[in-house]
Design a protein around this motif. Structure first.
Motif, mmCIF file in Angstrom:
data_model
loop_
_atom_site.group_PDB
_atom_site.id
_atom_site.type_symbol
_atom_site.label_atom_id
_atom_site.label_comp_id
_atom_site.label_asym_id
_atom_site.label_seq_id
_atom_site.Cartn_x
_atom_site.Cartn_y
_atom_site.Cartn_z
ATOM 1 N N ALA A 173 16.855 19.258 54.234
ATOM 2 C CA ALA A 173 18.260 19.111 54.612
ATOM 3 C C ALA A 173 18.698 20.310 55.460
ATOM 4 O O ALA A 173 18.225 21.431 55.277
ATOM 5 N N ALA A 174 19.592 20.028 56.397
ATOM 6 C CA ALA A 174 20.096 21.091 57.270
ATOM 7 C C ALA A 174 20.903 22.108 56.466
ATOM 8 O O ALA A 174 21.547 21.767 55.465
ATOM 9 N N ASN A 175 20.869 23.339 56.918
ATOM 10 C CA ASN A 175 21.690 24.390 56.324
ATOM 11 C C ASN A 175 23.120 24.209 56.835
ATOM 12 O O ASN A 175 23.473 24.650 57.934
ATOM 13 N N PHE A 207 15.279 24.058 62.903
ATOM 14 C CA PHE A 207 13.956 24.630 62.658
ATOM 15 C C PHE A 207 13.810 24.762 61.148
ATOM 16 O O PHE A 207 14.270 25.729 60.548
ATOM 17 N N GLY A 208 13.200 23.749 60.532
ATOM 18 C CA GLY A 208 13.276 23.629 59.092
ATOM 19 C C GLY A 208 14.697 23.241 58.741
ATOM 20 O O GLY A 208 15.199 22.207 59.174
ATOM 21 N N SER A 209 15.359 24.094 57.978
ATOM 22 C CA SER A 209 16.761 23.845 57.635
ATOM 23 C C SER A 209 17.741 24.514 58.589
ATOM 24 O O SER A 209 18.902 24.108 58.683
ATOM 25 N N ASP A 210 17.275 25.528 59.300
ATOM 26 C CA ASP A 210 18.190 26.399 60.036
ATOM 27 C C ASP A 210 18.384 25.974 61.484
ATOM 28 O O ASP A 210 17.419 25.631 62.180
ATOM 29 N N PRO A 211 19.625 26.015 61.975
ATOM 30 C CA PRO A 211 19.889 25.692 63.378
ATOM 31 C C PRO A 211 19.503 26.839 64.297
ATOM 32 O O PRO A 211 19.690 28.008 63.967
ATOM 33 N N VAL A 212 18.958 26.482 65.472
ATOM 34 C CA VAL A 212 18.627 27.466 66.507
ATOM 35 C C VAL A 212 19.127 26.900 67.842
ATOM 36 O O VAL A 212 18.804 25.771 68.202
#
Length: 226
Positions: A173-175, A207-212
């Motif tokens: 899940a997204a952060n 990127f995984g859960s974290d937005p970049v």
């Protein structure tokens, strides 16, 4: 930065300048460096690492993917030199350009966020699905800036494709905290920087859960007095 660009009669920052500006607000960005001389490439690559992405970069270069101005998945120095030479040839003769070397972030989930100024409502924020199909999908929501944390969360939840932010097909899940923070900070920029008329963050990769923030554009009013 905007003041200097305005004196040059420009109305937008380059991708590198836009990201330098956003970095001041601690927005999530990949590692990146602008390279103008081929001989500087090895030192920059040593800093950025492999795999990396290389892009033509300048205030006049707004649509890179459509014109073949991006090289992805560069995995060694020979590929880096070849990509640098090929991209440099495509922008030969254009002033104030270089090659942006950036760490490669891969993700099947692409989002976008932005800031714009409406004649009636003033500064507004936008969030939605991003990437190359943004104009086709048109899955976006808008709010008047600035927004509270609760309002930012609601923006994330109200796009039609909000399920993409949940854990799906093995993806985490997204952060939501970090995603909402992007919208909150864009709202703060709107209040603090009245020269800026538009900010486009597209795509924002999970990127995984974290937005970049993989690409960014800052636009400003050319006739703003200082």
């Amino acid at each position: 930065m905007i003041h200097e660009a305005t004196k040059e009669k420009r109305t937008n920052l380059s991708e590198q300048e836009s990201k330098d500006f956003l970095r001041n607000y601690e927005l999530p960005l990949p590692r990146f460096r602008l390279v103008k001389q081929r001989s500087h490439l090895p030192d920059v690559i040593a800093e950025i690492g492999f795999p990396c992405v290389m892009k033509c970069c300048g205030e006049q270069i707004l649509h890179k993917t459509e014109y073949g101005l991006v090289k992805k998945a560069i995995s060694n120095l020979d590929e880096a030199f070849n990509s640098f030479d090929e991209l440099s040839a495509k922008i030969a003769g254009i002033n104030n350009v270089g090659i942006l070397v950036e760490e490669m972030i891969e993700s099947p989930r692409e989002l976008m966020a932005g800031l714009m100024r409406d004649e009636q409502f003033g500064p507004c924020l936008m969030f939605g699905l991003g990437g190359i199909f943004t104009e086709v999908l048109k899955d976006t929501v808008f709010r008047v800036a600035p927004v509270s944390k609760d309002e930012a969360y609601r923006m994330l939840e109200q796009i039609r494709g909000s399920n993409i932010l949940q854990d799906i097909r093995g993806l985490p899940a997204a952060n939501m905290e970090k995603l909402s923070d992007i919208l909150i900070k864009l709202g703060n920029i709107a209040l603090e920087q009245n020269k800026i008329t538009e900010i486009d963050l597209n795509p924002i990769l999970l990127f995984g859960s974290d937005p970049v923030i993989a690409d960014a554009l800052v636009v400003y009013a050319s006739d703003t007095s200082f």
